[in-house]
Design a protein around this motif. Structure first.
Motif, short mmCIF file in Angstrom:
data_model
loop_
_atom_site.label_atom_id
_atom_site.label_comp_id
_atom_site.label_asym_id
_atom_site.label_seq_id
_atom_site.Cartn_x
_atom_site.Cartn_y
_atom_site.Cartn_z
N ARG A 126 0.84 -1.19 0.00
CA ARG A 126 0.00 0.00 0.00
C ARG A 126 0.88 1.25 0.00
O ARG A 126 1.20 1.80 1.04
CB ARG A 126 -0.90 0.00 1.22
N GLY A 127 1.27 1.67 -1.19
CA GLY A 127 2.10 2.86 -1.34
C GLY A 127 1.33 3.94 -2.06
O GLY A 127 0.68 3.68 -3.07
N SER A 128 1.39 5.17 -1.54
CA SER A 128 0.73 6.31 -2.16
C SER A 128 1.76 7.41 -2.37
O SER A 128 2.56 7.69 -1.47
CB SER A 128 -0.40 6.83 -1.28
N PHE A 129 1.72 8.03 -3.56
CA PHE A 129 2.70 9.02 -3.94
C PHE A 129 2.00 10.19 -4.61
O PHE A 129 1.37 10.02 -5.66
CB PHE A 129 3.73 8.41 -4.90
N LEU A 130 2.09 11.37 -4.01
CA LEU A 130 1.54 12.58 -4.60
C LEU A 130 2.64 13.22 -5.42
O LEU A 130 3.68 13.62 -4.89
CB LEU A 130 1.03 13.54 -3.52
N LEU A 158 -3.00 17.05 0.22
CA LEU A 158 -3.67 17.90 -0.75
C LEU A 158 -3.62 19.37 -0.32
O LEU A 158 -3.47 20.24 -1.17
CB LEU A 158 -5.13 17.48 -0.94
N ALA A 159 -3.76 19.61 0.97
CA ALA A 159 -3.75 20.98 1.48
C ALA A 159 -2.41 21.66 1.28
O ALA A 159 -2.34 22.90 1.25
CB ALA A 159 -4.14 20.99 2.96
N GLU A 160 -1.36 20.87 1.10
CA GLU A 160 -0.02 21.45 0.98
C GLU A 160 0.43 21.68 -0.46
O GLU A 160 1.51 22.22 -0.68
CB GLU A 160 0.98 20.55 1.71
N ILE A 161 -0.40 21.26 -1.42
CA ILE A 161 0.03 21.51 -2.81
C ILE A 161 -0.60 22.77 -3.38
O ILE A 161 -1.52 23.30 -2.87
CB ILE A 161 -0.26 20.31 -3.74
#
Length: 161
Positions: A126-130, A158-161
C-alpha cells in the motif's frame, strides 16, 4: 521502514525525488503514461488486490471523497498487479470514477520502480505518492499489506500543494 528481503531493493521515492515513469493500461486497455500527465498533480495509489476487503474499503473511501482531489486539481491513479479484466469488473461494480491501472505485465514493473513490490507474494504494498505537475514526489506513504491508509493523510497532503 526496516529492510525486508521480500520487498524489491528499490527504495520508495520520498518528497523531493523524481517520480519513476510508467506506462500501464487502464480498464479499457488504453495506455496511461505518468510522464504524459505532467502539468497536473497526480496521486498514484498502489494497492494489493481488487475485490479484497481493505483495498475495497480504501478505494471506496477515495471514491466517496473524490471531490477533494478534483477541487485540488489532482488526478487519481490506482494501480495493482491485477489483470485489466479484473479491474474493469471491479470498477463497474464499485463505480470508481478514477483510473484503475493494471501492473500485471511485466508483472509488478511499476510497483518495483516505486519500491513497493512484494517479491514473496507478487503484489504491490500500500504505497501512495503525490506527484506534482513537474513529476516530483511531494508526499508519500507506504504501508504493508493488511494495514489501511488514512484518508486524513491524503487530505493533509492535498492541502499542501
Amino acid at each position: 521502514m526496516a529492510a525486508d528481503p521480500a520487498i524489491d531493493a528499490v527504495t520508495p521515492p520520498v518528497a523531493g525525488d523524481p517520480a519513476p515513469d510508467f506506462t500501464l493500461p487502464d480498464t479499457h486497455g488504453t495506455p496511461t503514461q505518468l510522464a504524459d500527465l505532467r502539468g497536473e498533480p497526480v496521486l498514484v495509489v498502489f494497492y494489493p488486490f481488487a475485490f479484497s476487503g481493505i483495498c475495497t474499503g480504501e478505494l471506496c473511501e477515495l471514491r466517496d471523497n473524490i471531490e477533494d482531489f478534483e477541487s485540488a486539481g489532482v488526478r487519481l491513479l490506482a494501480v495493482s498487479t491485477d489483470p485489466v479484466f479484473t479491474l474493469k469488473a471491479w470498477q463497474e461494480i464499485e463505480g470508481f470514477g478514477f483510473d484503475l491501472l493494471s501492473d500485471f505485465w511485466p508483472h509488478g514493473a511499476a510497483a518495483r520502480a516505486f519500491g513497493v513490490f512484494d517479491e514473496r507474494s507478487g503484489h504491490a504494498l500500500r504505497g501512495s505518492f503525490l506527484v506534482d505537475a513537474d513529476g516530483i514526489v511531494r508526499w508519500s506513504v507506504v504501508h504493508p499489506r493488511g494495514q489501511r491508509r488514512d484518508l486524513d493523510g491524503y487530505l493533509q497532503a492535498l492541502a499542501e500543494i
